[in-house]
Design a protein around this motif. Structure first.
Motif, PDB file in Angstrom:
ATOM      1  N   ASN A  85      -3.613   4.568   1.520  1.00 50.33           N
ATOM      2  CA  ASN A  85      -4.677   3.513   2.139  1.00 50.33           C
ATOM      3  C   ASN A  85      -5.920   3.872   2.600  1.00 50.33           C
ATOM      4  N   SER A 117      -2.415   0.631  -4.464  1.00 51.73           N
ATOM      5  CA  SER A 117      -2.026  -0.698  -4.012  1.00 51.73           C
ATOM      6  C   SER A 117      -1.292  -1.751  -5.318  1.00 51.73           C
ATOM      7  N   LEU A 125       0.870  -1.300  -0.080  1.00 53.51           N
ATOM      8  CA  LEU A 125       0.024  -0.079   0.004  1.00 53.51           C
ATOM      9  C   LEU A 125       0.964   1.324   0.096  1.00 53.51           C
TER      10      LEU A 125
END
Length: 244
Positions: free
Chosen positions: A124, A139, A121
């Motif tokens: 996030n 991601s 990540l």
């Protein structure tokens, strides 16, 4: 070479990341972070026993998506896990959300070979906490092909906060969230990449969380059809059966 793959993802989002991070920092400095305005529109968070959401494609009833949602059993842990499955009860993806700040702390993807892949990540946030909040989720993870890395980018903002949506026969207040998604595939050896963009409308109903999403000017629509207990899951998801 792995650094090259990560660079692809960062180049993809670098122009928007700077602005998003400034906006995120501004949001973090407000009361919205400590007391999220839209907390009641997130999934219910009071059960360590999983509950099951089943979604159906309105134009193709055989196309179903299943969410399995549950709190961490640890009293001090503020995590909520959302696992996603296909109609054959095969897991495809999993998210762990921290309920204190509504950030994703873990993202898991199942690749084409059925192997679980831990994602990295870079940003996030998936759930906007106020009308002016814009979130960024970035991601990246290896695919089932050694040479390919996948990058998933989601940027969300609230379109409307006074909508009403039908949830299992009841009219429930809802947020409408615009989700601008980009999928990027990058080849470490050839240094070639391809991308796919889609804009999704997501409907978060008060007391329920995500209950509907649509894309391509509502040509694709998934709606919550039923909510089941974990007992149903244990009975039907263990072995293939005719779905109820």
């Amino acid at each position: 070479m792995k650094l090259f793959l990560l660079m692809i993802g960062f180049v993809l989002a670098i122009s928007s990341c700077s602005n998003d991070e400034k906006l995120d920092r501004a949001n973090e400095g407000s009361d919205n972070e400590s007391e999220p305005t839209y907390a009641d529109y997130f999934y219910p968070t009071d059960s360590v026993q999983p509950y099951i959401y089943t979604f159906q494609n309105t134009s193709n009833p055989l196309d179903e998506k299943i969410f399995r949602i549950y709190r961490s059993a640890e009293a001090s842990d503020t995590s909520l896990i959302v696992e996603r499955y296909n109609a054959d009860f095969k897991i495809t993806e999993g998210f762990t959300h921290d309920l204190e700040n509504f950030e994703v702390t873990d993202h898991m993807i199942v690749d084409g070979d059925g192997l679980k892949r831990q994602a990295k990540l870079s940003s996030n946030r998936l759930f906007p906490v106020s009308k002016d909040d814009t979130t960024l989720f970035l991601s990246d993870f290896p695919s089932h092909l050694d040479s390919i890395t996948m990058v998933y980018r989601s940027k969300r903002r609230v379109l409307a906060e006074d909508e009403v949506v039908d949830v299992l026969g009841e009219e429930i207040p809802a947020l409408v969230v615009e989700d601008s998604v980009k999928w990027l595939m990058a080849n470490v050896y050839t240094k070639q990449s391809s991308a796919q963009d889609i804009v999704i409308k997501r409907y978060f109903a008060k007391g329920y969380g995500l209950v509907k999403w649509s894309a391509n000017d509502d040509q694709i629509v998934y709606k919550l059809q039923k909510i089941f207990s974990n007992k149903w899951w244990e009975e039907y998801a263990r072995t293939p059966q005719i779905k109820m």
